[in-house]
Design an enzyme around this catalytic site. Structure first.
Site, short mmCIF file in Angstrom:
data_model
loop_
_atom_site.label_atom_id
_atom_site.label_comp_id
_atom_site.label_asym_id
_atom_site.label_seq_id
_atom_site.Cartn_x
_atom_site.Cartn_y
_atom_site.Cartn_z
N ARG A 141 -10.33 -0.59 -11.80
CA ARG A 141 -9.85 -0.29 -10.45
C ARG A 141 -10.22 1.12 -10.01
O ARG A 141 -10.57 1.37 -8.85
CB ARG A 141 -8.31 -0.43 -10.39
CG ARG A 141 -7.81 -1.83 -10.18
CD ARG A 141 -6.34 -1.79 -9.76
NE ARG A 141 -6.19 -1.03 -8.51
CZ ARG A 141 -6.45 -1.54 -7.30
NH1 ARG A 141 -6.90 -2.79 -7.20
NH2 ARG A 141 -6.31 -0.82 -6.21
N HIS A 178 -0.25 -4.58 10.12
CA HIS A 178 0.50 -5.53 9.27
C HIS A 178 1.26 -6.49 10.18
O HIS A 178 1.96 -6.04 11.10
CB HIS A 178 1.47 -4.74 8.38
CG HIS A 178 2.19 -5.56 7.35
ND1 HIS A 178 1.60 -5.96 6.17
CD2 HIS A 178 3.45 -6.06 7.35
CE1 HIS A 178 2.48 -6.67 5.47
NE2 HIS A 178 3.60 -6.75 6.17
N GLY A 181 1.74 3.88 -1.09
CA GLY A 181 2.55 2.69 -1.36
C GLY A 181 1.96 1.43 -0.75
O GLY A 181 0.88 1.45 -0.18
N ASP A 223 2.18 -0.87 2.17
CA ASP A 223 2.70 -1.02 3.54
C ASP A 223 3.87 -0.07 3.81
O ASP A 223 4.81 -0.43 4.52
CB ASP A 223 3.13 -2.47 3.78
CG ASP A 223 1.98 -3.44 3.57
OD1 ASP A 223 2.22 -4.52 2.99
OD2 ASP A 223 0.85 -3.11 3.96
#
Ligand code: GRF
Length: 199
Positions: free
Chosen positions: A64, A108, A142, A144
């Site tokens: 990652r 979102h 974080g 959202d």
């Protein structure tokens, strides 16, 4: 202003940003589209609009951290003033945020902090709330959780399915996202103790 868009899906929100760029009044142009996967609609829409694309696949990197660094380098190469995550399926990691934190926004399909995560509309329908909506926020480390820039409510109908509700939210997202990009480019954003204000 130069906007680079991160997208992993059909790209209807990207299309709204591309279309807004055709309006001389809109102060932002999409200069590149970057995805984590090939063959998605967002890439086709960019190509159709003559906008360069890039794919940074997690599977092409050992882990990652390496992928995050590769994504940051690829986006840096597009020299964006603002990065917009519009249906991007990955979390943006430390290397990316070191480079673009504070000038990366996400849209979102829920009224954050309600229903964060990967399946917000499914969770919304399952819970049975009567009102949901769209949120545009600054991206932080974080999930959202960044400061909210803009929100608009969408009523949940009793016979809504995840798909019917999501499509109705996306109509709102497309407008709120374009408006928020324009406002940010024109006025910037001031993050204070009580959240972020666009003057
Ligand atoms: C949008 O609802 C976005 O908020 C969510 O995924 C959807 C992307 O839609 N993360 P599209 O690919 O732009 O049509």
């Amino acid at each position: 202003a130069r906007v680079t868009v991160l997208a992993s899906g059909s790209g209807s929100l990207l299309q709204a940003l591309l279309d807004a760029g055709d309006d001389a009044e809109h102060p932002a142009r999409v200069v590149a589209v970057v995805s984590d996967r090939a063959g998605v609609g967002a890439l086709d829409r960019a190509t159709a609009a003559g906008v360069p694309t890039a794919v940074v696949r997690p599977g092409d990197h050992p882990d990652r951290v390496a992928w995050d660094e590769a994504l940051a380098a690829t986006v840096a190469g597009t020299e964006p003033d603002l990065v917009v995550s519009a249906g991007f399926a990955r979390l943006l990691g430390p290397a990316f945020l070191a480079a673009f934190g504070g000038r990366t926004i996400n849209t979102h399909p829920a009224l954050l902090p309600a229903f964060p995560g990967a399946q917000p509309v499914r969770d919304t329908v399952a819970y049975g709330v009567k009102v949901t909506g769209a949120t545009v926020h600054l991206v932080d480390a974080g999930v959202d959780t960044g400061p909210v820039l803009a929100q608009e409510a969408v009523t949940v109908d009793p016979d809504d399915t995840e798909d019917t509700l999501h499509e109705r939210i996306k109509v709102v997202e497309r407008r709120v996202l374009v408006e928020t990009v324009a406002a940010l480019v024109r006025h910037g954003a001031t993050v204070t103790g009580r959240g972020v204000r666009i003057p």
